[in-house]
Design a protein around this motif. Structure first.
Motif, PDB file in Angstrom:
ATOM      1  N   ASP A 164       0.840  -1.188   0.051  1.00  0.00           N
ATOM      2  CA  ASP A 164      -0.128  -0.083  -0.066  1.00  0.00           C
ATOM      3  C   ASP A 164       0.880   1.260  -0.046  1.00  0.00           C
ATOM      4  O   ASP A 164       1.507   1.544   0.854  1.00  0.00           O
ATOM      5  CB  ASP A 164      -0.777  -0.059   1.121  1.00  0.00           C
ATOM      6  N   LYS A 166      -0.002   4.380  -0.137  1.00  0.00           N
ATOM      7  CA  LYS A 166      -0.656   5.425   0.556  1.00  0.00           C
ATOM      8  C   LYS A 166      -0.312   5.270   1.942  1.00  0.00           C
ATOM      9  O   LYS A 166      -0.638   6.268   2.796  1.00  0.00           O
ATOM     10  CB  LYS A 166      -2.099   5.490   0.336  1.00  0.00           C
ATOM     11  N   PRO A 168       2.651   4.789   4.985  1.00  0.00           N
ATOM     12  CA  PRO A 168       3.917   4.869   5.197  1.00  0.00           C
ATOM     13  C   PRO A 168       4.636   3.744   5.425  1.00  0.00           C
ATOM     14  O   PRO A 168       3.900   2.910   6.248  1.00  0.00           O
ATOM     15  CB  PRO A 168       4.241   5.978   6.427  1.00  0.00           C
ATOM     16  N   GLY A 350       5.015   3.250   1.302  1.00  0.00           N
ATOM     17  CA  GLY A 350       4.961   4.611   0.872  1.00  0.00           C
ATOM     18  C   GLY A 350       6.182   5.325   1.161  1.00  0.00           C
ATOM     19  O   GLY A 350       6.866   5.109   2.137  1.00  0.00           O
ATOM     20  N   ARG A 351       6.668   6.124   0.242  1.00  0.00           N
ATOM     21  CA  ARG A 351       7.995   7.079   0.393  1.00  0.00           C
ATOM     22  C   ARG A 351       7.682   8.488   0.304  1.00  0.00           C
ATOM     23  O   ARG A 351       6.884   8.785  -0.213  1.00  0.00           O
ATOM     24  CB  ARG A 351       8.813   6.671  -0.864  1.00  0.00           C
ATOM     25  N   GLY A 353       7.019  12.051   0.239  1.00  0.00           N
ATOM     26  CA  GLY A 353       6.837  13.075  -0.897  1.00  0.00           C
ATOM     27  C   GLY A 353       6.355  12.475  -1.957  1.00  0.00           C
ATOM     28  O   GLY A 353       6.175  13.261  -2.928  1.00  0.00           O
ATOM     29  N   GLU A 354       6.050  11.207  -2.075  1.00  0.00           N
ATOM     30  CA  GLU A 354       5.597  10.619  -3.284  1.00  0.00           C
ATOM     31  C   GLU A 354       4.007  10.202  -3.072  1.00  0.00           C
ATOM     32  O   GLU A 354       3.457   9.866  -2.029  1.00  0.00           O
ATOM     33  CB  GLU A 354       6.253   9.283  -3.628  1.00  0.00           C
ATOM     34  N   HIS A 355       3.380  10.305  -4.227  1.00  0.00           N
ATOM     35  CA  HIS A 355       1.864  10.347  -4.060  1.00  0.00           C
ATOM     36  C   HIS A 355       1.450   9.243  -5.291  1.00  0.00           C
ATOM     37  O   HIS A 355       0.304   9.579  -5.862  1.00  0.00           O
ATOM     38  CB  HIS A 355       0.975  11.338  -4.092  1.00  0.00           C
ATOM     39  N   LEU A 356       2.248   8.338  -5.498  1.00  0.00           N
ATOM     40  CA  LEU A 356       1.927   7.277  -6.588  1.00  0.00           C
ATOM     41  C   LEU A 356       0.831   6.235  -5.859  1.00  0.00           C
ATOM     42  O   LEU A 356       0.900   5.806  -4.969  1.00  0.00           O
ATOM     43  CB  LEU A 356       3.262   6.679  -6.908  1.00  0.00           C
ATOM     44  N   ASP A 357       0.484   5.585  -6.927  1.00  0.00           N
ATOM     45  CA  ASP A 357      -0.607   4.551  -6.555  1.00  0.00           C
ATOM     46  C   ASP A 357      -0.316   3.226  -7.346  1.00  0.00           C
ATOM     47  O   ASP A 357       0.681   3.508  -8.195  1.00  0.00           O
ATOM     48  CB  ASP A 357      -2.131   4.838  -6.987  1.00  0.00           C
TER      49      ASP A 357
END
Length: 387
Positions: A164, A166, A168, A350-351, A353-357
């Motif tokens: 996931d 989204k 962290p 989640g990384r 600063g990133e908002h990838l799906d």
């Protein structure tokens, strides 16, 4: 012991993940990945076996009768181009691990290696089966194939992760009850007399009829099902005609039918077909309805979810465990849960600063999640074996 083992082996585990990411294989063609997995398990002193077809792996660890716990990972990639500028980008044109299955596979390899070590030390209180599954991303999917190969034979419970982005890195999302929706495919083909748009009364206006299907079928289905089923019919493709002034003789719409309720999922194909025919009948068109079963909803067992959550808290701390929301996406882990209790949890990758799906070629993970996932799966296996 687990911390020391991870500190020693984590660099190799990251290399494994990067190798799998760079060599993705599409659904049904995971023979290379399966061979890679089997070799890593043999290096740990285990005896993996390939399923017929060679694109799935089963491996048992431990001895005794009960309990017998299964851990599952999916191995297939998606037909998506990998545009990332990283040393481990896909070397296969048009294939990419854009859903985290490379991470799932690596975590289960690492968990298997650690559990094998614990068994050698006499510290594994039961038996564990590793299930490396092909074809999660394609209908028909790979879970039934693995079950026919014996994946659930004598198994008392089963557990799995899904990445996931989204959430962290370092967090684990759990949920009892519905986690993902059932996901089926619906196609409606309409036929009728075509003609000029200036004389629609002499034709069967298929574009109008298709529009009625797109608008009316979801609305009418909503009134025929309990709202708590969480049913959603969404059409993603509509095809009819090629000229603005000509009514076509054939057209089609395709979409998905998703819901969170298992009982409603069992009855909805006949209901959808009936509603489509009722809507189309008034237009004068002829309808051909194709309803294709996909996967049932993932319904996490209450007790198994409590075991998963407790193990995650023991491995990473209580603050690392959160409740994850329901997803309307589909997951064929549900097929296992139709047979035995179990639970799927969300692994935070989640990384900052990133908002990838997921299902994007740019998707990537914080690789520290590999170690977190191994910790939690090992703790989960030990807890489930001891319960």
């Amino acid at each position: 012991m687990l911390t020391g083992w991870l500190n020693k082996n984590e660099p190799d585990l990251v290399k494994m993940r990067r190798y799998i990411h760079a060599h993705p294989e599409l659904s049904g063609f995971e023979q290379g990945t399966a061979a890679f997995v089997a070799e890593r398990l043999r290096e740990a002193g285990l005896e993996p076996r390939l399923i017929p077809g060679g694109n799935g792996v089963l491996c048992d660890i431990g001895e005794g009768d009960e309990p017998f716990v299964a851990l599952r990972a999916d191995m297939d990639a998606l037909p998506i181009t990998d545009p990332k500028d990283v040393p481990y980008h896909s070397t296969v044109e048009g294939a990419c691990h854009a859903c985290g299955h490379d991470v799932h596979t690596t975590i289960l390899i690492g968990a298997g290696q650690m559990l094998a070590h614990l068994h050698e030390q006499g510290q594994l209180p039961g038996r564990v089966r590793l299930v490396f599954q092909p074809s999660e991303e394609k209908f028909p999917s790979g879970a039934p194939v693995m079950m026919r190969a014996g994946a659930l034979d004598d198994v008392s419970s089963i557990y799995a992760f899904h990445c996931d982005p989204k959430l962290p890195c370092g967090m684990i999302g759990v949920r009892s009850g519905p986690l993902t929706a059932a996901s089926d495919m619906l196609e409606v083909v309409l036929k009728g007399r075509g003609g000029h748009t200036s004389r629609p009364h002499l034709t069967t206006d298929l574009v109008h009829a298709l529009s009625r299907v797109v608008v009316d079928v979801p609305a009418l289905l909503d009134r025929r099902l309990d709202p708590r089923t969480g049913c959603a019919v969404v059409f993603g493709a509509i095809n009819a005609g090629s000229a603005a002034n000509a009514i076509p003789q054939e057209g089609s719409v395709r979409g998905t039918v998703r819901m969170l309720d298992r009982d409603a999922w069992k009855t909805v194909p006949d209901l959808v077909t009936q509603i489509v025919n009722d809507v189309v009948r008034a237009t004068g068109a002829e309808a051909e309805v194709t309803y294709t079963r996909g996967v049932p909803p993932v319904i996490n067992d209450r007790v198994a979810t409590a075991v998963f959550a407790g193990a995650a808290a023991a491995a990473l701390g209580e603050s690392a465990v959160v409740e994850t929301p329901v997803s309307m996406g589909g997951e064929d882990f549900s097929w296992y849960l139709e047979q035995v209790p179990g639970s799927m949890a969300r692994l935070g990758v989640g990384r900052p600063g990133e908002h990838l799906d997921i299902h994007q070629g740019e998707f990537d993970v914080d690789e520290r999640a590999i170690g977190h996932g191994i910790r939690v799966l090992v703790h989960t296996a030990l807890a489930a074996c001891s319960s």
